[in-house]
Design a protein around this motif. Structure first.
Motif, mmCIF file in Angstrom:
data_model
loop_
_atom_site.group_PDB
_atom_site.id
_atom_site.type_symbol
_atom_site.label_atom_id
_atom_site.label_comp_id
_atom_site.label_asym_id
_atom_site.label_seq_id
_atom_site.Cartn_x
_atom_site.Cartn_y
_atom_site.Cartn_z
ATOM 1 N N PRO A 337 0.833 -1.210 0.000
ATOM 2 C CA PRO A 337 0.000 0.000 0.000
ATOM 3 C C PRO A 337 0.857 1.244 0.000
ATOM 4 C CG PRO A 337 0.051 -1.007 2.176
ATOM 5 C CD PRO A 337 0.739 -1.969 1.245
ATOM 6 N N PRO A 338 0.457 2.259 -0.740
ATOM 7 C CA PRO A 338 1.205 3.523 -0.738
ATOM 8 C C PRO A 338 1.051 4.237 0.579
ATOM 9 C CG PRO A 338 -0.817 3.768 -1.973
ATOM 10 C CD PRO A 338 -0.732 2.321 -1.604
ATOM 11 N N PRO A 339 1.995 5.107 0.902
ATOM 12 C CA PRO A 339 1.857 5.869 2.147
ATOM 13 C C PRO A 339 0.673 6.785 2.075
ATOM 14 C CG PRO A 339 3.680 6.699 0.832
ATOM 15 C CD PRO A 339 3.225 5.440 0.177
ATOM 16 N N ALA A 340 -0.186 6.715 3.058
ATOM 17 C CA ALA A 340 -1.414 7.495 3.097
ATOM 18 C C ALA A 340 -1.266 8.639 4.070
ATOM 19 C CB ALA A 340 -2.589 6.606 3.512
ATOM 20 N N PRO A 341 -2.017 9.717 3.891
ATOM 21 C CA PRO A 341 -1.958 10.823 4.848
ATOM 22 C C PRO A 341 -2.555 10.425 6.177
ATOM 23 C CG PRO A 341 -3.665 11.192 3.226
ATOM 24 C CD PRO A 341 -2.917 9.979 2.785
ATOM 25 N N GLN A 342 -2.324 11.281 7.150
ATOM 26 C CA GLN A 342 -2.815 11.006 8.490
ATOM 27 C C GLN A 342 -4.328 10.917 8.495
ATOM 28 O OE1 GLN A 342 -1.190 13.511 11.426
ATOM 29 N NE2 GLN A 342 -2.789 13.116 12.919
ATOM 30 N N GLY A 343 -4.844 9.922 9.191
ATOM 31 C CA GLY A 343 -6.279 9.671 9.183
ATOM 32 C C GLY A 343 -7.019 10.526 10.174
ATOM 33 N N TYR A 344 -8.231 10.045 10.533
ATOM 34 C CA TYR A 344 -9.107 10.847 11.369
ATOM 35 C C TYR A 344 -8.739 10.744 12.842
ATOM 36 C CZ TYR A 344 -12.206 11.319 7.390
ATOM 37 O OH TYR A 344 -12.731 11.619 6.174
ATOM 38 N N GLY A 345 -8.290 9.573 13.282
ATOM 39 C CA GLY A 345 -8.144 9.337 14.703
ATOM 40 C C GLY A 345 -6.743 9.477 15.231
ATOM 41 N N GLY A 346 -5.794 10.022 14.494
ATOM 42 C CA GLY A 346 -4.440 10.176 14.993
ATOM 43 C C GLY A 346 -3.430 9.726 13.977
ATOM 44 N N LEU A 418 -11.259 9.171 -5.562
ATOM 45 C CA LEU A 418 -11.910 7.888 -5.298
ATOM 46 C C LEU A 418 -10.976 6.766 -5.722
ATOM 47 C CD1 LEU A 418 -14.525 6.442 -4.406
ATOM 48 C CD2 LEU A 418 -15.249 6.503 -6.801
ATOM 49 N N CYS A 419 -10.638 5.886 -4.768
ATOM 50 C CA CYS A 419 -9.729 4.777 -5.045
ATOM 51 C C CYS A 419 -10.465 3.701 -5.838
ATOM 52 C CB CYS A 419 -9.176 4.207 -3.744
ATOM 53 S SG CYS A 419 -8.173 5.380 -2.818
ATOM 54 N N GLY A 420 -9.776 3.135 -6.810
ATOM 55 C CA GLY A 420 -10.360 2.133 -7.685
ATOM 56 C C GLY A 420 -10.257 0.731 -7.121
ATOM 57 N N PRO A 421 -10.658 -0.270 -7.905
ATOM 58 C CA PRO A 421 -10.642 -1.660 -7.411
ATOM 59 C C PRO A 421 -9.247 -2.237 -7.255
ATOM 60 C CG PRO A 421 -11.282 -1.586 -9.716
ATOM 61 C CD PRO A 421 -11.217 -0.171 -9.263
ATOM 62 N N ASP A 422 -8.232 -1.614 -7.864
ATOM 63 C CA ASP A 422 -6.877 -2.136 -7.736
ATOM 64 C C ASP A 422 -6.197 -1.717 -6.437
ATOM 65 O OD1 ASP A 422 -7.012 -3.416 -10.163
ATOM 66 O OD2 ASP A 422 -6.305 -1.654 -11.280
ATOM 67 N N ARG A 427 -9.037 0.644 1.255
ATOM 68 C CA ARG A 427 -8.991 1.865 0.444
ATOM 69 C C ARG A 427 -9.919 1.786 -0.754
ATOM 70 N NH1 ARG A 427 -4.519 5.267 1.110
ATOM 71 N NH2 ARG A 427 -4.726 5.922 -1.054
ATOM 72 N N ARG A 428 -10.287 0.611 -1.190
ATOM 73 C CA ARG A 428 -11.079 0.472 -2.415
ATOM 74 C C ARG A 428 -12.467 1.076 -2.231
ATOM 75 N NH1 ARG A 428 -10.585 -5.409 -5.010
ATOM 76 N NH2 ARG A 428 -11.786 -6.019 -3.177
ATOM 77 N N GLY A 429 -12.836 1.901 -3.203
ATOM 78 C CA GLY A 429 -14.171 2.487 -3.200
ATOM 79 C C GLY A 429 -14.367 3.612 -2.227
ATOM 80 N N ARG A 430 -13.282 4.171 -1.677
ATOM 81 C CA ARG A 430 -13.413 5.251 -0.704
ATOM 82 C C ARG A 430 -12.551 6.437 -1.127
ATOM 83 N NH1 ARG A 430 -13.247 1.649 4.872
ATOM 84 N NH2 ARG A 430 -15.297 0.696 4.581
ATOM 85 N N LEU A 431 -12.842 7.568 -0.526
ATOM 86 C CA LEU A 431 -12.188 8.818 -0.892
ATOM 87 C C LEU A 431 -10.991 9.059 -0.002
ATOM 88 C CD1 LEU A 431 -15.345 11.077 -1.353
ATOM 89 C CD2 LEU A 431 -13.941 10.110 -3.156
ATOM 90 N N PHE A 432 -9.885 9.472 -0.632
ATOM 91 C CA PHE A 432 -8.667 9.824 0.084
ATOM 92 C C PHE A 432 -8.139 11.132 -0.479
ATOM 93 C CE2 PHE A 432 -8.733 5.479 1.472
ATOM 94 C CZ PHE A 432 -8.109 5.504 2.706
ATOM 95 N N PRO A 433 -7.465 11.940 0.359
ATOM 96 C CA PRO A 433 -6.907 13.204 -0.160
ATOM 97 C C PRO A 433 -5.837 12.940 -1.195
ATOM 98 C CG PRO A 433 -6.961 13.194 2.240
ATOM 99 C CD PRO A 433 -7.260 11.797 1.802
ATOM 100 N N GLY A 434 -5.765 13.864 -2.124
ATOM 101 C CA GLY A 434 -4.713 13.806 -3.139
ATOM 102 C C GLY A 434 -5.202 13.170 -4.403
#
Length: 680
Positions: A337-346, A418-422, A427-434
């Motif tokens: 998985p690619p590095p993701a930004p900081q989430g909601y809970g910390g 919106l992240c795709g099926p790959d 992460r699939r089917g959900r929104l992430f920044p960037g």
């Protein structure tokens, strides 16, 4: 949607609105709606802003656009693609390098010939002295000199060839830099398309309008003014100097010019309530909601279909599977998985696990390496107990109670992707920044924005500086051609009706010269921005002056320089005396005499400006003795200094006029300066 499965429509640029920086382009495309409704409209520039694409259907109420996105294709250029400037630059670059190589080889030959010199054989201690072969030495020296003379003559020719090739290469590089950026900049042609999905009657002939924003376009207003001597009106032609480097040539398009900022803010201000009493801050909107039901099973059919041709397998472990391992069914190899930004809970979870996306619940924090498991985790069996002697990690932080609090980047809905099926995991089917970063498009936009640093023409002013608090738009009367070369091009917008009269102005106390001025009045409902104006009198070009900003109904002056046909002379006389019962008041009597001579063939109106001293002392009095008048209080550049007085007179051709004026300054004895009163 692939390029082979969608119908391609060609598009043509129809209109462009150039703002203070940037432009809004409109393209038209026409075709029949296919059965699946998928269409790819080609011809878009590489520097467009993907978030600015807008599509609408013209003249077909039953057809609507349900999807629109920007896609980039790369293909080899066709045989009809001509890039003359780049090919010429590459040819001259090869010729320049070849000339450098020839000169380098010639220098090597010269060094080899120069190194030729006689070497005597070694002499032993007991050998007798030998006679030096002077003739051979002289013959070798003559051979070397003659050979070097011929080589240096050829070197001079090679040096000239290198200078000529370098000059030709510099000229070609300058032409390439100033040339249009509409041609492909590499051997691979990049095509930007708008992937559309139309919903409506299949087979219907529709026309689409695509609107998008591009950087790299600026403009400044210019004018051309023509008038006749003695006339009270003139012809003011509004023109514009436009420079653009958007990556596409504007050929035969309708041009509109606006003073607004294309990237101005559009968010509305919010007025919060004022409370009296204990502080109770209103909670900010969280921007979080529960994940939709059935999101996990949304991609079950995609996973059951197996790896597709476009799905790139992930890295395989070095050394292959362990011995005795059963062969698994073919399927997609998980990618890290690619590095993701900081989430909601910390902070993000250890091990690179991405945080929960927008719209999903926060996962429980995984147990650290040395902590005792409290039960079965979400993704596997319980963790093994720590080995004896190992230190236990500190307990994980307890997540905050309540719903997750998104960060500022996660509340930027325009920047969510919106992240795709790959994608992996949750992460699939959900929104992430960037969003995916396109370095090629960023380079195109960076090159396009260089037009903002172009040097302005003489007397030119940026439209945002002269427009003030209001925005204006000017539509050109005819279509125009503006290449994408980053240089200024003049476009005629239209003719503006202005009131015009010629007046002459002089301030003889400062300079005994009469200046010609044009008094312009804007009788239209649109402002005239500041910029250079080419003035022509009786169809003869006079000069280029600076036109100030003219609001609707405003009157301003434009200077035309000294008028040699009108002469002015000023003489002054000062007499000092005393008055009063005990001669306790000093009287300074100032007299001014101004003479005007008109040597022009027609009558003129002359305005003579004088000045009278002003004082803030109540005991000092100033008494005027003249028929001049005080000007009306103006604002801005039209504001007169305190004490200004004006004579206005009509002077016939060949006539002479004399103006007399004066004023008395009465100063009490207690206000007099020691040693006398200073005066001009």
């Amino acid at each position: 949607m692939t390029g082979e499965s969608a119908t391609r429509w060609a598009s043509a640029l129809d209109s462009v609105v150039v703002y203070a920086q940037g432009a809004l382009c409109s393209r038209l495309a026409r075709g029949g709606v296919p059965s699946d409704g998928r269409v790819r409209v080609t011809g878009l520039p590489r520097s467009l802003d993907p978030g600015s694409l807008r599509v609408r259907v013209l003249g077909a109420p039953g057809v609507r656009v349900t999807e629109a996105r920007v896609e980039v294709d790369a293909a080899l250029p066709g045989t009809d693609t001509t890039d003359t400037l780049r090919r010429e630059y590459e040819r001259l670059n090869d010729a320049y390098e070849a000339a450098l190589g020839r000169r380098h080889r010639q220098l090597l030959v010269i060094e080899e010939v120069r190194a030729l010199h006689p070497v005597p054989p070694p002499r032993k201690r007991d050998d007798p002295h030998r006679r030096t072969p002077a003739d051979a030495w002289l013959e070798l020296a003559g051979f070397v000199d003659g050979r070097l003379a011929g080589l240096h003559d050829r070197l001079v020719g090679l040096e000239d060839a290198v200078r000529d090739a370098e000059h030709a290469l510099a000229v070609a590089a300058d032409r390439l830099e100033r040339g249009s950026t509409d041609a492909p900049s590499a051997h691979v042609e990049t095509t930007v398309c708008a992937a559309l999905t139309l919903d409506g009657a299949a087979g219907a002939e529709v026309e689409l309008e695509l609107e998008y924003g591009v950087p790299g376009a600026v403009w400044v207003p210019t004018y051309r003014l023509g008038h006749r001597q003695g006339a009270d009106s003139g012809h003011l032609v509004l023109r514009a100097s436009v420079a653009q480097r958007t990556g596409e040539d504007w050929t035969g398009v309708r041009i509109a010019l606006a003073t607004a900022d294309l990237r101005r803010r559009t968010d509305l201000p919010r007025l919060r309530s004022v409370r009296i009493g204990r502080s109770q801050p209103a909670p900010a909107p969280s921007g979080w909601r529960e994940p939709p039901a059935g999101l996990v099973g949304l991609f079950s059919g995609y996973d059951a279909a197996g790896p597709g041709p476009d799905r790139t397998p992930g890295p395989v472990a070095v050394g292959g599977p362990p011995p005795g391992a059963a062969a698994s069914a073919p399927g997609p190899v998980p990618m890290p998985p690619p590095p993701a930004p900081q989430g909601y809970g910390g902070p993000p979870a250890p091990g690179g696990a991405p945080p929960e996306a927008f719209g999903g619940a926060m996962p429980a924090p995984p147990a650290p390496a040395g902590a005792r498991p409290r039960g079965r985790s979400r993704s596997g069996p319980p963790a093994a107990p720590p080995a004896p002697g190992t230190a236990a990690s500190p307990p994980p932080p307890v997540p905050a109670a309540g719903p997750p609090q998104p960060s500022g980047a996660e509340l930027d809905y325009a920047g969510l992707a919106l992240c795709g099926p790959d994608e992996q995991g949750d992460r699939r089917g959900r929104l992430f920044p960037g969003s995916p970063f396109d370095p090629v498009a960023a380079e195109y936009r960076r090159r396009a924005e260089t037009v903002a640093s172009l040097p302005l023409p003489g007397h030119a002013v940026r439209p945002r500086e002269s427009a003030g608090s209001f925005d204006h738009r000017f539509d050109a009367a005819a279509r125009a051609d503006i290449p994408s070369d980053g240089d200024w091009h003049t476009v005629t917008v239209g003719e503006v009706a202005v009131g015009l009269r010629t007046e002459y102005l002089c301030v003889p106390s400062v300079e005994q010269t009469v200046y010609a001025t044009l008094v312009l009045s804007n009788a239209t409902g649109q402002a005239l921005l500041a910029g250079p104006v080419d003035v022509s009198v009786d169809d003869a070009f006079l000069l280029t002056a600076a036109l100030p900003t003219l609001a609707p109904g405003q009157v301003r002056r434009v200077g035309l320089g000294p008028a040699e046909g009108i002469r002015v002379t000023r003489r002054t006389h000062v007499h000092e005396s005393t008055s009063g019962l005990r001669n306790n008041t000093t009287v300074l009597d100032h007299r001014v005499h101004v003479e005007l001579v008109n040597r022009l063939p027609g009558p003129v109106t002359v305005e003579v400006r004088e000045r009278v001293p002003v004082t803030s002392e109540p005991d000092v009095r100033i008494e005027e003795r003249a028929d001049w008048t005080a000007p009306d209080g103006g604002t801005g550049p039209d504001r007169h200094a305190p004490g200004t007085r004006i004579w206005r007179l009509d002077l016939p051709a060949g006539a002479t006029a004399a103006l007399d004026g004066g004023y008395d300054i009465r100063i009490p004895a207690g206000k007099a300066l020691a040693g006398g009163n200073r005066r001009s």
